[in-house]
Motif scaffolding. Sequence first.
Motif, PDB file in Angstrom:
ATOM      1  N   ASP A   1       0.816  -1.218   0.000  1.00  0.00           N
ATOM      2  CA  ASP A   1       0.000   0.000   0.000  1.00  0.00           C
ATOM      3  C   ASP A   1       0.851   1.269   0.000  1.00  0.00           C
ATOM      4  O   ASP A   1       0.335   2.353  -0.264  1.00  0.00           O
ATOM      5  CB  ASP A   1      -0.918   0.022   1.234  1.00  0.00           C
ATOM      6  N   ILE A   2       2.134   1.127   0.304  1.00  0.00           N
ATOM      7  CA  ILE A   2       3.009   2.294   0.451  1.00  0.00           C
ATOM      8  C   ILE A   2       4.023   2.388  -0.687  1.00  0.00           C
ATOM      9  O   ILE A   2       4.259   3.466  -1.231  1.00  0.00           O
ATOM     10  CB  ILE A   2       3.763   2.238   1.794  1.00  0.00           C
ATOM     11  N   PHE A   3       4.605   1.258  -1.047  1.00  0.00           N
ATOM     12  CA  PHE A   3       5.625   1.230  -2.100  1.00  0.00           C
ATOM     13  C   PHE A   3       5.116   0.386  -3.270  1.00  0.00           C
ATOM     14  O   PHE A   3       4.398  -0.589  -3.068  1.00  0.00           O
ATOM     15  CB  PHE A   3       6.935   0.640  -1.567  1.00  0.00           C
ATOM     16  N   PRO A   4       5.478   0.763  -4.501  1.00  0.00           N
ATOM     17  CA  PRO A   4       5.029  -0.008  -5.667  1.00  0.00           C
ATOM     18  C   PRO A   4       5.429  -1.470  -5.524  1.00  0.00           C
ATOM     19  O   PRO A   4       6.582  -1.768  -5.191  1.00  0.00           O
ATOM     20  CB  PRO A   4       5.767   0.651  -6.838  1.00  0.00           C
ATOM     21  N   PRO A   5       4.512  -2.412  -5.771  1.00  0.00           N
ATOM     22  CA  PRO A   5       4.823  -3.831  -5.578  1.00  0.00           C
ATOM     23  C   PRO A   5       5.744  -4.408  -6.643  1.00  0.00           C
ATOM     24  O   PRO A   5       6.249  -5.509  -6.487  1.00  0.00           O
ATOM     25  CB  PRO A   5       3.445  -4.495  -5.643  1.00  0.00           C
ATOM     26  N   ASN A   6       5.961  -3.660  -7.732  1.00  0.00           N
ATOM     27  CA  ASN A   6       6.761  -4.205  -8.834  1.00  0.00           C
ATOM     28  C   ASN A   6       8.012  -3.387  -9.112  1.00  0.00           C
ATOM     29  O   ASN A   6       8.508  -3.365 -10.233  1.00  0.00           O
ATOM     30  CB  ASN A   6       5.904  -4.278 -10.106  1.00  0.00           C
ATOM     31  N   PHE A   7       8.528  -2.663  -8.088  1.00  0.00           N
ATOM     32  CA  PHE A   7       9.727  -1.876  -8.346  1.00  0.00           C
ATOM     33  C   PHE A   7      10.938  -2.787  -8.543  1.00  0.00           C
ATOM     34  O   PHE A   7      11.006  -3.882  -7.994  1.00  0.00           O
ATOM     35  CB  PHE A   7       9.993  -0.838  -7.242  1.00  0.00           C
ATOM     36  N   THR A   8      11.864  -2.336  -9.358  1.00  0.00           N
ATOM     37  CA  THR A   8      13.073  -3.103  -9.619  1.00  0.00           C
ATOM     38  C   THR A   8      14.152  -2.705  -8.618  1.00  0.00           C
ATOM     39  O   THR A   8      13.987  -1.754  -7.834  1.00  0.00           O
ATOM     40  CB  THR A   8      13.580  -2.840 -11.038  1.00  0.00           C
ATOM     41  N   ARG A   9      15.267  -3.434  -8.651  1.00  0.00           N
ATOM     42  CA  ARG A   9      16.377  -3.099  -7.759  1.00  0.00           C
ATOM     43  C   ARG A   9      16.846  -1.663  -7.988  1.00  0.00           C
ATOM     44  O   ARG A   9      17.195  -0.939  -7.052  1.00  0.00           O
ATOM     45  CB  ARG A   9      17.525  -4.089  -7.971  1.00  0.00           C
ATOM     46  N   GLU A  10      16.826  -1.242  -9.276  1.00  0.00           N
ATOM     47  CA  GLU A  10      17.294   0.106  -9.593  1.00  0.00           C
ATOM     48  C   GLU A  10      16.314   1.178  -9.112  1.00  0.00           C
ATOM     49  O   GLU A  10      16.710   2.296  -8.810  1.00  0.00           O
ATOM     50  CB  GLU A  10      17.492   0.238 -11.105  1.00  0.00           C
ATOM     51  N   LYS A  11      15.023   0.814  -9.044  1.00  0.00           N
ATOM     52  CA  LYS A  11      14.009   1.790  -8.660  1.00  0.00           C
ATOM     53  C   LYS A  11      13.588   1.671  -7.197  1.00  0.00           C
ATOM     54  O   LYS A  11      12.689   2.380  -6.750  1.00  0.00           O
ATOM     55  CB  LYS A  11      12.775   1.633  -9.552  1.00  0.00           C
ATOM     56  N   ALA A  12      14.202   0.777  -6.466  1.00  0.00           N
ATOM     57  CA  ALA A  12      13.827   0.589  -5.064  1.00  0.00           C
ATOM     58  C   ALA A  12      14.179   1.831  -4.249  1.00  0.00           C
ATOM     59  O   ALA A  12      15.175   2.509  -4.536  1.00  0.00           O
ATOM     60  CB  ALA A  12      14.558  -0.620  -4.497  1.00  0.00           C
ATOM     61  N   PRO A  13      13.367   2.158  -3.230  1.00  0.00           N
ATOM     62  CA  PRO A  13      13.683   3.320  -2.397  1.00  0.00           C
ATOM     63  C   PRO A  13      14.970   3.095  -1.624  1.00  0.00           C
ATOM     64  O   PRO A  13      15.323   1.967  -1.298  1.00  0.00           O
ATOM     65  CB  PRO A  13      12.471   3.422  -1.461  1.00  0.00           C
ATOM     66  N   SER A  14      15.670   4.166  -1.335  1.00  0.00           N
ATOM     67  CA  SER A  14      16.898   4.059  -0.555  1.00  0.00           C
ATOM     68  C   SER A  14      16.563   3.714   0.893  1.00  0.00           C
ATOM     69  O   SER A  14      15.409   3.829   1.323  1.00  0.00           O
ATOM     70  CB  SER A  14      17.662   5.379  -0.593  1.00  0.00           C
ATOM     71  N   ARG A  15      17.569   3.276   1.625  1.00  0.00           N
ATOM     72  CA  ARG A  15      17.389   2.951   3.032  1.00  0.00           C
ATOM     73  C   ARG A  15      16.846   4.154   3.788  1.00  0.00           C
ATOM     74  O   ARG A  15      15.897   4.042   4.587  1.00  0.00           O
ATOM     75  CB  ARG A  15      18.713   2.495   3.635  1.00  0.00           C
ATOM     76  N   GLU A  16      17.431   5.314   3.538  1.00  0.00           N
ATOM     77  CA  GLU A  16      17.014   6.534   4.241  1.00  0.00           C
ATOM     78  C   GLU A  16      15.569   6.886   3.920  1.00  0.00           C
ATOM     79  O   GLU A  16      14.787   7.243   4.808  1.00  0.00           O
ATOM     80  CB  GLU A  16      17.940   7.695   3.877  1.00  0.00           C
ATOM     81  N   ALA A  17      15.212   6.798   2.629  1.00  0.00           N
ATOM     82  CA  ALA A  17      13.847   7.143   2.224  1.00  0.00           C
ATOM     83  C   ALA A  17      12.833   6.189   2.827  1.00  0.00           C
ATOM     84  O   ALA A  17      11.761   6.607   3.276  1.00  0.00           O
ATOM     85  CB  ALA A  17      13.746   7.132   0.702  1.00  0.00           C
ATOM     86  N   MET A  18      13.160   4.883   2.845  1.00  0.00           N
ATOM     87  CA  MET A  18      12.230   3.907   3.403  1.00  0.00           C
ATOM     88  C   MET A  18      12.059   4.089   4.903  1.00  0.00           C
ATOM     89  O   MET A  18      10.923   4.106   5.413  1.00  0.00           O
ATOM     90  CB  MET A  18      12.701   2.483   3.094  1.00  0.00           C
ATOM     91  N   LEU A  19      13.166   4.252   5.631  1.00  0.00           N
ATOM     92  CA  LEU A  19      13.069   4.418   7.083  1.00  0.00           C
ATOM     93  C   LEU A  19      12.352   5.717   7.445  1.00  0.00           C
ATOM     94  O   LEU A  19      11.592   5.772   8.419  1.00  0.00           O
ATOM     95  CB  LEU A  19      14.461   4.378   7.706  1.00  0.00           C
ATOM     96  N   GLN A  20      12.586   6.758   6.655  1.00  0.00           N
ATOM     97  CA  GLN A  20      11.898   8.026   6.906  1.00  0.00           C
ATOM     98  C   GLN A  20      10.396   7.856   6.718  1.00  0.00           C
ATOM     99  O   GLN A  20       9.596   8.374   7.507  1.00  0.00           O
ATOM    100  CB  GLN A  20      12.433   9.107   5.965  1.00  0.00           C
ATOM    101  N   LYS A  21      10.016   7.124   5.692  1.00  0.00           N
ATOM    102  CA  LYS A  21       8.595   6.881   5.442  1.00  0.00           C
ATOM    103  C   LYS A  21       7.976   6.073   6.579  1.00  0.00           C
ATOM    104  O   LYS A  21       6.854   6.371   7.023  1.00  0.00           O
ATOM    105  CB  LYS A  21       8.418   6.134   4.120  1.00  0.00           C
ATOM    106  N   LEU A  22       8.699   5.090   7.080  1.00  0.00           N
ATOM    107  CA  LEU A  22       8.177   4.283   8.186  1.00  0.00           C
ATOM    108  C   LEU A  22       8.005   5.116   9.445  1.00  0.00           C
ATOM    109  O   LEU A  22       7.053   4.936  10.207  1.00  0.00           O
ATOM    110  CB  LEU A  22       9.105   3.096   8.456  1.00  0.00           C
ATOM    111  N   ARG A  23       8.930   6.052   9.671  1.00  0.00           N
ATOM    112  CA  ARG A  23       8.798   6.934  10.838  1.00  0.00           C
ATOM    113  C   ARG A  23       7.568   7.828  10.693  1.00  0.00           C
ATOM    114  O   ARG A  23       6.838   8.065  11.663  1.00  0.00           O
ATOM    115  CB  ARG A  23      10.063   7.784  10.990  1.00  0.00           C
ATOM    116  N   GLU A  24       7.354   8.322   9.482  1.00  0.00           N
ATOM    117  CA  GLU A  24       6.181   9.173   9.245  1.00  0.00           C
ATOM    118  C   GLU A  24       4.883   8.398   9.473  1.00  0.00           C
ATOM    119  O   GLU A  24       3.886   8.966   9.933  1.00  0.00           O
ATOM    120  CB  GLU A  24       6.211   9.697   7.807  1.00  0.00           C
TER     121      GLU A  24
END
Length: 209
Positions: A74-97
């Motif tokens: 529901d938060i991140f595209p289910p079909n993103f590729t390795r190249e399009k995956a969110p960065s560690r910082e972006a993902m953790l920031q989103k989880l904090r939000e």
Amino acid sequence: MKNITRLLLLMLLCACSTPTQVTNFWKTNEPVNKTYHTVFVAALVNSVNAKASIENNVAAAAEAKGLKAIKSGDIFPPNFTREKAPSREAMLQKLRELGCDAIYTVTLVKKESESRYVPGSGPYAPYPRFGWYGSFWGYYNYWSPMMYNPGYYTTDKTYYMETNLYDAETEALLFSVQSATFNPAGVDDFSRSYTKAIVHELTTQGLLK
């Protein structure tokens, strides 16, 4: 040894009401001085349908235990590729939000397929239950066609999963569970069976009430 292990696994699975068996469990020895309220659920599998089914079942089980669950699909595209995956910082920031304090991951680590032959056969019960035992022709006429009853090949499939729970703030691993699912009827059957087995294990281990 491998065949013996598979036979024992099959016996365990067939003895249970669910085709999923927990094969290993580990939890941290470090004291956890906090209570978790919101869990981020991420199924790391390459099938969009399987990902959605697993995350839906796990989220429903978490919510039934009083936790808030947020599914990664529901938060991140289910079909993103390795190249399009969110960065560690972006993902953790989103989880904090989102207020997530725990991260639950489930991954398909191995899939095994093994073909076996199922011979043709008929029902058996000794004399005198069946009258055809009482004469040569009755016996021969019954069993002879059975010898030409063709068997068939079937393929057994075993899915090995690994489940981890992390602290969202420190990223520390809190527990890890390995499980095996034998011959699921489909994606939904698999995800329900898997979730039931994991919930039972965590309840047994005192991590869920």
